[in-house]
Write a protein that holds these residues in place. Structure first.
Motif, short mmCIF file in Angstrom:
data_model
loop_
_atom_site.label_atom_id
_atom_site.label_comp_id
_atom_site.label_asym_id
_atom_site.label_seq_id
_atom_site.Cartn_x
_atom_site.Cartn_y
_atom_site.Cartn_z
N GLY A 46 7.22 -36.61 -30.96
CA GLY A 46 7.00 -35.67 -29.86
C GLY A 46 6.24 -36.26 -28.69
O GLY A 46 5.81 -35.54 -27.79
N HIS A 47 6.04 -37.56 -28.68
CA HIS A 47 5.29 -38.22 -27.60
C HIS A 47 5.94 -37.90 -26.26
O HIS A 47 7.17 -37.86 -26.14
CB HIS A 47 5.26 -39.73 -27.85
N ILE A 78 4.64 -45.12 -19.03
CA ILE A 78 5.75 -46.07 -19.18
C ILE A 78 6.90 -45.69 -18.27
O ILE A 78 7.44 -46.53 -17.55
CB ILE A 78 6.20 -46.13 -20.65
N ARG A 79 7.28 -44.43 -18.27
CA ARG A 79 8.36 -43.99 -17.39
C ARG A 79 7.98 -44.20 -15.93
O ARG A 79 8.81 -44.64 -15.13
CB ARG A 79 8.67 -42.50 -17.62
N ASP A 80 6.75 -43.90 -15.59
CA ASP A 80 6.29 -44.04 -14.20
C ASP A 80 6.39 -45.48 -13.74
O ASP A 80 6.94 -45.77 -12.68
CB ASP A 80 4.85 -43.54 -14.09
N VAL A 81 5.89 -46.40 -14.54
CA VAL A 81 5.91 -47.82 -14.15
C VAL A 81 7.32 -48.38 -14.20
O VAL A 81 7.76 -49.08 -13.28
CB VAL A 81 4.94 -48.64 -15.02
N LEU A 82 8.07 -48.09 -15.26
CA LEU A 82 9.42 -48.63 -15.38
C LEU A 82 10.36 -48.11 -14.30
O LEU A 82 11.27 -48.82 -13.88
CB LEU A 82 10.01 -48.36 -16.77
N GLY A 102 3.06 -36.48 -18.12
CA GLY A 102 3.02 -37.75 -17.41
C GLY A 102 3.09 -38.92 -18.38
O GLY A 102 2.20 -39.12 -19.19
N CYS A 103 4.15 -39.67 -18.31
CA CYS A 103 4.32 -40.83 -19.16
C CYS A 103 4.12 -42.09 -18.32
O CYS A 103 4.91 -42.35 -17.42
CB CYS A 103 5.71 -40.84 -19.79
#
Length: 134
Positions: A16-17, A28-32, A25-26
């Motif tokens: 469920g992360h 990893i998604r933001d940076v990638l 706000g993730c």
């Protein structure tokens, strides 16, 4: 059989992360989203050894359009990877260099490049096999 993966080696803490579900706000998604496009890594690699003017950077990368290079540089500047310096010459001279944050990304970037170099034949073989299945 128990897994030998230590908790700190797990990419996400449970099914469920927020990075898996897209909720919240993730990081990893933001940076990638920013560094995962095809031009960012090439720009960062080109700026690694030295500060470059826009047109030199454009020639180094080769197949990027002026518009795409400009857009990607603005995003990298916004995210703190690149610093832009404008000199009051005629015509104005603009130079780009990596910031400390940009330089700190070079090591994980090198790992990704090494992985791609080592595994490209396997990826190409898998693509060919997939296409052959029709």
């Amino acid at each position: 059989m128990q897994s030998s993966t230590a908790p700190q080696d797990v990419l996400f803490e449970g099914p469920g992360h927020t990075c898996l579900t897209g909720e919240g706000g993730c990081p990893i998604r933001d940076v990638l989203d920013r560094i995962g496009d095809q031009w960012t890594l090439l720009i960062l690699a080109a700026l690694e050894p030295e500060t470059l003017r826009f047109n030199v950077l454009l020639r180094r990368i080769g197949d990027v359009s002026k518009q795409m290079l400009s857009r990607t540089l603005r995003r990298l500047e916004e995210d703190g990877f690149v610093e832009r310096t404008v000199y009051p010459d005629v015509p104005p001279r603009v130079e780009y260099r990596l910031t400390e944050l940009g330089r700190s990304f070079l090591e994980p970037m090198r790992g990704l490049i090494r992985w791609a170099d080592e595994h490209q034949p396997q990826v190409e073989a898998a693509r060919a096999a997939y296409r052959a299945r029709g």
